[in-house]
Design a protein around this motif. Structure first.
Motif, PDB file in Angstrom:
ATOM      1  N   LEU A  25       0.833  -1.219   0.000  1.00 45.14           N
ATOM      2  CA  LEU A  25       0.000   0.000   0.000  1.00 45.14           C
ATOM      3  C   LEU A  25       0.863   1.263   0.000  1.00 45.14           C
ATOM      4  CD1 LEU A  25      -2.923  -0.988   2.442  1.00 45.14           C
ATOM      5  CD2 LEU A  25      -2.754  -1.304  -0.033  1.00 45.14           C
ATOM      6  N   LYS A  59      -6.196   2.654  -4.269  1.00 41.00           N
ATOM      7  CA  LYS A  59      -6.441   2.178  -2.895  1.00 41.00           C
ATOM      8  C   LYS A  59      -5.626   2.963  -1.868  1.00 41.00           C
ATOM      9  CE  LYS A  59      -6.793  -1.627   0.265  1.00 41.00           C
ATOM     10  NZ  LYS A  59      -6.772  -3.011   0.595  1.00 41.00           N
ATOM     11  N   ASP A  66       7.042   2.922   6.515  1.00 37.26           N
ATOM     12  CA  ASP A  66       7.088   1.457   6.505  1.00 37.26           C
ATOM     13  C   ASP A  66       7.322   0.926   7.929  1.00 37.26           C
ATOM     14  OD1 ASP A  66       7.779  -1.265   6.220  1.00 37.26           O
ATOM     15  OD2 ASP A  66       8.346  -0.900   4.132  1.00 37.26           O
ATOM     16  N   TYR A 104      -5.979   5.556   1.031  1.00 31.63           N
ATOM     17  CA  TYR A 104      -5.359   5.861   2.329  1.00 31.63           C
ATOM     18  C   TYR A 104      -4.189   6.837   2.197  1.00 31.63           C
ATOM     19  CZ  TYR A 104      -7.900   1.701   3.908  1.00 31.63           C
ATOM     20  OH  TYR A 104      -8.878   0.776   4.214  1.00 31.63           O
ATOM     21  N   PRO A 130      -2.343   7.734  12.420  1.00 33.08           N
ATOM     22  CA  PRO A 130      -2.631   6.641  13.368  1.00 33.08           C
ATOM     23  C   PRO A 130      -1.424   6.176  14.174  1.00 33.08           C
ATOM     24  CG  PRO A 130      -2.343   5.753  11.174  1.00 33.08           C
ATOM     25  CD  PRO A 130      -2.124   7.230  11.054  1.00 33.08           C
ATOM     26  N   LEU A 134       0.254   2.688  17.180  1.00 31.70           N
ATOM     27  CA  LEU A 134       1.474   1.863  17.132  1.00 31.70           C
ATOM     28  C   LEU A 134       2.370   2.152  18.333  1.00 31.70           C
ATOM     29  CD1 LEU A 134       2.298   2.562  13.367  1.00 31.70           C
ATOM     30  CD2 LEU A 134       1.324   0.443  14.272  1.00 31.70           C
ATOM     31  N   MET A 137       4.267   8.398  17.577  1.00 32.33           N
ATOM     32  CA  MET A 137       3.619   9.657  17.180  1.00 32.33           C
ATOM     33  C   MET A 137       4.111  10.026  15.782  1.00 32.33           C
ATOM     34  SD  MET A 137       5.886  12.429  19.338  1.00 32.33           S
ATOM     35  CE  MET A 137       5.338  13.833  18.374  1.00 32.33           C
TER      36      MET A 137
HETATM   37  C1  LIG Z   1       5.569   6.009  12.879  1.00 34.87           C
HETATM   38  C2  LIG Z   1       5.556   7.158  11.957  1.00 34.87           C
HETATM   39  C3  LIG Z   1       6.350   8.319  12.387  1.00 34.87           C
HETATM   40  C4  LIG Z   1       4.905   7.183  10.810  1.00 34.87           C
HETATM   41  C5  LIG Z   1       4.013   6.195  10.222  1.00 34.87           C
HETATM   42  O1  LIG Z   1       3.552   6.481   9.163  1.00 34.87           O
HETATM   43  S1  LIG Z   1       3.645   4.730  10.973  1.00 34.87           S
HETATM   44  C6  LIG Z   1       2.453   4.000   9.886  1.00 34.87           C
HETATM   45  C7  LIG Z   1       1.127   4.627  10.001  1.00 34.87           C
HETATM   46  N1  LIG Z   1       0.160   3.877   9.224  1.00 34.87           N
HETATM   47  C8  LIG Z   1      -0.560   2.899   9.729  1.00 34.87           C
HETATM   48  O2  LIG Z   1      -0.507   2.593  10.911  1.00 34.87           O
HETATM   49  C9  LIG Z   1      -1.464   2.186   8.751  1.00 34.87           C
HETATM   50  C10 LIG Z   1      -1.046   0.738   8.635  1.00 34.87           C
HETATM   51  N2  LIG Z   1      -1.885   0.019   7.686  1.00 34.87           N
HETATM   52  C11 LIG Z   1      -3.163  -0.353   7.975  1.00 34.87           C
HETATM   53  O3  LIG Z   1      -3.694  -0.080   9.015  1.00 34.87           O
HETATM   54  C12 LIG Z   1      -3.867  -1.150   6.925  1.00 34.87           C
HETATM   55  O4  LIG Z   1      -2.931  -1.659   6.033  1.00 34.87           O
HETATM   56  C13 LIG Z   1      -4.902  -0.323   6.124  1.00 34.87           C
HETATM   57  C14 LIG Z   1      -6.084   0.058   7.039  1.00 34.87           C
HETATM   58  C15 LIG Z   1      -4.291   0.950   5.531  1.00 34.87           C
HETATM   59  C16 LIG Z   1      -5.436  -1.166   4.941  1.00 34.87           C
HETATM   60  O5  LIG Z   1      -5.916  -2.400   5.435  1.00 34.87           O
HETATM   61  P1  LIG Z   1      -6.135  -3.639   4.421  1.00 34.87           P
HETATM   62  O6  LIG Z   1      -6.716  -4.733   5.233  1.00 34.87           O
HETATM   63  O7  LIG Z   1      -6.864  -3.188   3.223  1.00 34.87           O
HETATM   64  O8  LIG Z   1      -4.668  -4.013   3.913  1.00 34.87           O
HETATM   65  P2  LIG Z   1      -3.533  -4.805   4.705  1.00 34.87           P
HETATM   66  O9  LIG Z   1      -3.671  -6.255   4.476  1.00 34.87           O
HETATM   67  O10 LIG Z   1      -3.439  -4.345   6.114  1.00 34.87           O
HETATM   68  O11 LIG Z   1      -2.205  -4.252   3.971  1.00 34.87           O
HETATM   69  C17 LIG Z   1      -1.761  -4.786   2.737  1.00 34.87           C
HETATM   70  C18 LIG Z   1      -0.259  -4.977   2.831  1.00 34.87           C
HETATM   71  O12 LIG Z   1       0.336  -3.689   3.036  1.00 34.87           O
HETATM   72  C19 LIG Z   1       1.149  -3.741   4.202  1.00 34.87           C
HETATM   73  N3  LIG Z   1       1.166  -2.416   4.848  1.00 34.87           N
HETATM   74  C20 LIG Z   1       0.131  -1.573   5.001  1.00 34.87           C
HETATM   75  N4  LIG Z   1       0.528  -0.465   5.636  1.00 34.87           N
HETATM   76  C21 LIG Z   1       1.848  -0.620   5.894  1.00 34.87           C
HETATM   77  C22 LIG Z   1       2.812   0.201   6.536  1.00 34.87           C
HETATM   78  N5  LIG Z   1       2.522   1.429   7.002  1.00 34.87           N
HETATM   79  N6  LIG Z   1       4.057  -0.280   6.636  1.00 34.87           N
HETATM   80  C23 LIG Z   1       4.395  -1.491   6.156  1.00 34.87           C
HETATM   81  N7  LIG Z   1       3.513  -2.307   5.511  1.00 34.87           N
HETATM   82  C24 LIG Z   1       2.261  -1.866   5.402  1.00 34.87           C
HETATM   83  C25 LIG Z   1       0.517  -4.803   5.071  1.00 34.87           C
HETATM   84  O13 LIG Z   1       1.411  -5.255   6.020  1.00 34.87           O
HETATM   85  C26 LIG Z   1       0.139  -5.828   4.024  1.00 34.87           C
HETATM   86  O14 LIG Z   1       1.272  -6.553   3.615  1.00 34.87           O
HETATM   87  P3  LIG Z   1       1.513  -8.069   4.110  1.00 34.87           P
HETATM   88  O15 LIG Z   1       0.255  -8.804   3.806  1.00 34.87           O
HETATM   89  O16 LIG Z   1       2.704  -8.514   3.336  1.00 34.87           O
HETATM   90  O17 LIG Z   1       1.806  -7.962   5.587  1.00 34.87           O
END
Ligand SMILES: CC(C)=CC(=O)SCCNC(=O)CCNC(=O)[C@H](O)C(C)(C)COP(=O)(O)OP(=O)(O)OC[C@H]1O[C@@H](n2cnc3c(N)ncnc32)[C@H](O)[C@@H]1OP(=O)(O)O
Length: 257
Positions: A25, A59, A66, A104, A130, A134, A137
């Protein structure tokens, strides 16, 4: 340069950067960051380009930084790398960048969109910070830029609950400039980018610099800055051309000087 996580193309005078990690994503890892910044810097240096667009997929614009890349990192590593500092390169780009957001735009995805000069959103866009869910922040500017866009109350709500804002709420709140149907997102954004790219480049850059100054200084300083920059524009041929074209009732032919 060859890019692995983004697609880079030119359409007329517009540079288009498409995030391309569909399986994740468009999660923003260090490679995506380096590539986006490098592509934007290359367009910035290209005299044939007048505006840029950053987009993702239907999407996801980007579902955040990541998480898998960050998960195991220790404090010393984060601090010594100055993790995320590279994204600041994007804020030094002088030409305008429009974010075309569908799906998203979460965490770093929302923060990347906010680093652009304005956001055009598809009806299915969802914005959020969000990171709290996790246990952390925002780290790419979310707590600062979101607060300036939408005000303290909504920014607190978003950062403390991690809830998502839909496109209509984002438009009402001033986070996005306009909302368009999903299937028209890229066309509408390209139309805006084409329009900007056809204008006088120095005038465009000076407008961008002046609007950004509003976030960094007092009103009195900002007004003085605006007036001085405005005066300086009368040194450009494009000012003479733009005003002559209006008086002569013809389209202007800007030459970027
Ligand atoms: C920490 C700081 C400073 C900054 C950040 O940005 S932290 C990240 C913030 N974002 C999130 O917490 C969102 C994380 N993602 C989700 O909650 C969901 O993926 C979703 C609601 C956006 C979509 O859900 P859906 O069920 O449609 O899809 P998934 O099966 O969950 O995702 C598909 C695929 O993508 C991987 N993925 C999604 N987001 C991330 C991410 N931020 N980092 C790494 N990977 C991500 C997800 O793991 C999945 O892959 P796998 O099936 O291989 O695990």
């Amino acid at each position: 340069m060859t890019y692995e996580s983004i697609l880079v193309e030119t359409r007329g005078k517009v540079g288009l950067i498409t995030l391309n990690r569909p399986k994740a994503l468009n999660a923003l890892n260090s490679q995506v960051m380096a590539e986006v910044v490098a592509a934007a810097q290359a367009f910035d240096a290209d005299a044939n380009i007048g505006c840029m667009v950053i987009t993702g997929s239907e999407k996801a614009f980007a579902a955040g930084a990541d998480i898998k890349e960050m998960q195991a990192k220790a404090y010393a590593e984060m601090y010594l790398e100055d993790f995320f500092v590279g994204w600041e390169g994007l804020t030094r780009i002088r030409k305008p960048i429009i974010a075309a957001v569908a799906g998203y735009a979460l965490g770093g995805g929302c923060e990347l969109a906010m680093m652009c000069d304005f956001i055009i959103a598809a009806e299915n866009a969802k914005f959020g910070q969000p990171e709290i869910t996790l246990g952390v922040m925002p780290g790419m500017g979310g707590s600062q830029r979101l607060t300036r866009f939408v005000g303290k109350s909504k920014a607190m709500d978003m950062c403390l609950t991690g809830r998502m804002m839909d496109a209509a709420e984002a438009e009402r709140s001033g986070l996005v400039s306009r909302v368009v149907p999903l299937e028209q997102l890229l066309d509408e954004t390209m139309k805006a980018a084409d329009k900007i790219a056809a204008l006088s480049l120095p005038a465009v850059i000076m407008n961008k610099e002046s609007v950004n100054r509003a976030y960094e200084t007092t009103l009195a300083e900002g007004l003085r800055f605006e007036r001085r920059v405005f005066h300086s524009m009368f040194a450009f041929e494009d000012q003479k051309e733009g005003m002559a074209a209006f008086v002569e009732k013809r389209p202007a032919n800007f030459r970027n000087r």
